[in-house]
Design an enzyme around this catalytic site. Structure first.
Site, short mmCIF file in Angstrom:
data_model
loop_
_atom_site.label_atom_id
_atom_site.label_comp_id
_atom_site.label_asym_id
_atom_site.label_seq_id
_atom_site.Cartn_x
_atom_site.Cartn_y
_atom_site.Cartn_z
N GLU A 153 0.83 -1.22 0.00
CA GLU A 153 0.00 0.00 0.00
C GLU A 153 0.86 1.26 0.00
O GLU A 153 1.24 1.76 1.07
CB GLU A 153 -0.94 0.03 1.21
CG GLU A 153 -2.13 -0.88 1.08
CD GLU A 153 -3.08 -0.77 2.28
OE1 GLU A 153 -2.69 -0.18 3.31
OE2 GLU A 153 -4.21 -1.29 2.17
N GLU A 240 -6.46 -6.87 -1.20
CA GLU A 240 -6.79 -6.73 0.22
C GLU A 240 -8.11 -5.99 0.33
O GLU A 240 -8.35 -5.00 -0.37
CB GLU A 240 -5.70 -5.97 0.97
CG GLU A 240 -5.97 -5.84 2.47
CD GLU A 240 -4.84 -5.10 3.19
OE1 GLU A 240 -3.66 -5.40 2.93
OE2 GLU A 240 -5.16 -4.20 4.00
#
Length: 317
Positions: A153, A240
């Protein structure tokens, strides 16, 4: 007649075994346009769960958990989140990180389920990532089970910086592995997929771009942004996600979660839910008294875990 019945039953059992072994069923994955496809070019949707950070929940990094997630939870893909941050992470203790990752990766290969090797970080570490993924590709790249997620991320990084990083890391992977899928993160916690759609990587095959959502925070706006990107030809992979707020805690929005999953199914997007862990927060799927290996009875699976398990059972039939 008895011989014919034996042949028929053998075929039935063979088909059943084939169906529950995702890698036997789909083989070498490839990207065609915006779609993940199997070895024959047919569209594929992978569905599964992510383990929590290896340096926070190492007890779940074992071959028995892989077997439980495949057989009891019907996962076709499992994500191994190797922590690059927080204490005792890969950069501080690489030997221990590999002791955690290795049984998950090798069990997934043995169990014929896809496995994502996830560089679980929020900060760029280009040289370290190149060295790690080169090592992984050299060791495991011959196996069609492997998917590389090269940056979990990104937060503050620009898309221009991420493209440069991705080109270097993918280049290292392709020295040893010409085929397996590579997942590339995009800016702002994997939400600015529109920037990717405007200027994707060039010169690489079998690359997909990750979007992360947490359904109680991310709703119609991010769903529409994701759909627009796919319609522009961007291959998206939800590596995710959760039904909770973006913090991983707070309320569980089952309605928004189901809207996200319905969109993924309609557009052919693979999806993974976070996480197999036992933290006192909404997105952790297990209670602390759950065994380290599974299988897990319903009384140790938390509300969100039951929701995820139900979705996997519904769609991974």
């Amino acid at each position: 007649m008895k011989k014919l019945l034996t042949i028929i039953l053998s075929c039935v059992f063979a088909c059943h075994a084939h169906a529950i072994d995702p890698v036997k069923q789909y083989g070498q994955l490839q990207v065609k346009g915006a779609q993940l496809c199997d070895k024959r070019g047919n569209p594929v949707i992978l569905r599964g769960v992510s383990l929590g950070w290896h340096n926070l929940w190492p007890r779940f990094y074992n071959k028995e958990v892989v077997q439980t997630l495949k057989q009891d939870w019907h996962c076709s893909v499992i994500r191994a989140a190797m922590g690059i941050m927080i204490e005792d992470n890969y950069l501080e203790n690489p030997e221990y990180a590999l002791q955690c990752m290795t049984p998950v990766i090798e069990s997934a290969i043995k169990q014929n389920v896809y496995v994502i090797i996830d560089w679980h970080s929020h900060i760029l570490k280009t040289e370290e990532a190149k060295a790690f993924f080169g090592q992984m590709a050299k060791k495991y790249g011959k196996n069609p089970h492997i998917i590389y997620e090269i940056f979990n991320e990104p937060v503050e990084d620009t898309w221009a910086d991420l493209k440069k990083y991705a080109a270097e890391v993918i280049g290292e992977i392709r020295k040893y592995d010409k085929d397996n899928i590579v997942l590339v993160g995009c800016p702002h916690w994997d939400q600015d997929i529109h920037l990717v759609a405007e200027s994707p990587l060039e010169g690489f095959q079998n690359v997909m771009y990750t979007v992360h959502f947490y359904a109680a925070t991310h709703g119609d706006d991010l769903r529409q942004r994701t759909e627009d990107a796919v319609k522009r030809g961007t291959p998206v992979f939800i590596s995710e996600s959760g039904a909770t707020e973006a913090s991983g805690d707070g309320k569980i929005d089952a309605e928004s979660e189901e809207q996200w999953i319905a969109m993924c199914e309609r557009l052919g997007i693979s999806w993974i839910c976070w996480s197999i862990s036992d933290k006192n927060e909404s997105c952790s799927m297990l209670l602390p008294r759950a065994t380290a290996t599974g299988p897990w009875a319903d009384d140790v699976i938390k509300v969100y875990g039951k929701l995820v398990k139900g979705l996997l059972e519904k769609y991974n039939k």
